[in-house]
Design an enzyme around this catalytic site. Sequence first.
Site, PDB file in Angstrom:
ATOM      1  CG  ASN A   9      29.888  53.931  67.543  1.00 38.33           C
ATOM      2  OD1 ASN A   9      28.672  53.817  67.641  1.00 38.33           O
ATOM      3  ND2 ASN A   9      30.576  54.881  68.167  1.00 38.33           N
ATOM      4  CG  HIS A  98      32.081  56.343  71.892  1.00 38.68           C
ATOM      5  ND1 HIS A  98      32.139  57.682  71.614  1.00 38.68           N
ATOM      6  CD2 HIS A  98      32.576  55.704  70.803  1.00 38.68           C
ATOM      7  CE1 HIS A  98      32.638  57.852  70.393  1.00 38.68           C
ATOM      8  NE2 HIS A  98      32.906  56.660  69.878  1.00 38.68           N
ATOM      9  CD  GLU A 170      36.816  54.710  69.830  1.00 34.95           C
ATOM     10  OE1 GLU A 170      36.688  54.367  68.652  1.00 34.95           O
ATOM     11  OE2 GLU A 170      35.903  55.240  70.481  1.00 34.95           O
ATOM     12  N   GLY A 176      36.213  61.090  64.588  1.00 33.07           N
ATOM     13  CA  GLY A 176      35.355  61.902  63.721  1.00 33.07           C
ATOM     14  C   GLY A 176      36.045  63.132  63.162  1.00 33.07           C
ATOM     15  N   GLY A 236      33.771  54.496  63.265  1.00 36.39           N
ATOM     16  CA  GLY A 236      32.558  55.299  63.186  1.00 36.39           C
ATOM     17  C   GLY A 236      32.197  55.559  61.733  1.00 36.39           C
TER      18      GLY A 236
HETATM   19  C1  PEP Z   1      33.974  56.038  66.900  1.00 31.72           C
HETATM   20  O1  PEP Z   1      32.835  56.447  66.777  1.00 31.72           O
HETATM   21  O2  PEP Z   1      34.265  55.257  67.840  1.00 31.72           O
HETATM   22  C2  PEP Z   1      34.982  56.464  65.937  1.00 31.72           C
HETATM   23  C3  PEP Z   1      36.210  56.026  66.066  1.00 31.72           C
HETATM   24  O3  PEP Z   1      34.560  57.301  64.932  1.00 31.72           O
HETATM   25  P1  PEP Z   1      35.384  57.682  63.581  1.00 31.72           P
HETATM   26  O4  PEP Z   1      35.868  56.380  62.985  1.00 31.72           O
HETATM   27  O5  PEP Z   1      34.398  58.370  62.721  1.00 31.72           O
HETATM   28  O6  PEP Z   1      36.533  58.536  63.997  1.00 31.72           O
END
Ligand code: PEP
Length: 257
Positions: A9, A98, A170, A176, A236
């Site tokens: 993503n 998301h 998630e 993040g 991400g």
């Molecule tokens: C995402 O954007 O779905 C995500 C999981 O981001 P990150 O891997 O940076 O935590």
Amino acid sequence: MRKYLIAGNWKMYTTPPEATTLASAIAEKQQFLSPPSSVQTLICPPYTSIYAAVEAVKGSGVRVGAQDCHTENKGAFTGEIAPAMVKASGCSHVIVGHSERRQYFSETNALLNKKILAALNEGLVPIYCVGETLIERKQEQTIAVVRSQLVDGLKDVSLKSADQLVIAYEPVWAIGTGLAATSDQAQEVHAAIRGFLKEILGAHGAETLILYGGSLKPENAEEILAKPDVGGGLIGGASLQEDSFAAIIAMACKLAL
Ligand code: PEP
């Protein structure tokens, strides 16, 4: 052979020239790794970089997806992008719900249900994101929150095959933040999601891929991807760098065998 989907993503990063550079580098890594057909690779750039990414990955086996879509296919909806437009731009998948869309754009399960139905109608594979906030986890609400996101978001969804839909678990507190769920925390929720998917979708719910997302990186990917109900990753930060993204694809290739 285990199936995996490794999805990047890109959020609101990459201009079209930057997308060409990154997608080309990922396509090159993919060709070097030559994953088995049970391991799929997907990148989800911003809308304006989709065309550049599609061109850059042509022939490599890397697929391209969008990060969102509207509920309608045409009309007076200034600023929106229709599922049919996403599909016609060369995308196979679309991320729906998301946590950043839920948090900053007030997207509800009911709205996301319409987006999922609209995407399915166009032959796009929705990657439907679910997950709890830190407060909800502390209040031991994780399973109840995820259940209602699935029940409401997948209302009236009926699949002809399990690969028409992907779920991404998630945990919001892990996105993040650098603070990933442990592999046991991920597996616990993935197993619960698997049960709910069987209830909601019937037999196809037993096969639908459930990705883990939240600070997945080369250092923790192997342990998390090895868990029985984890079917890949939604990534991400680590997907914006071809080396770390390719390292995660390589781990999925190893575990798939
Ligand atoms: C995402 O954007 O779905 C995500 C999981 O981001 P990150 O891997 O940076 O935590």
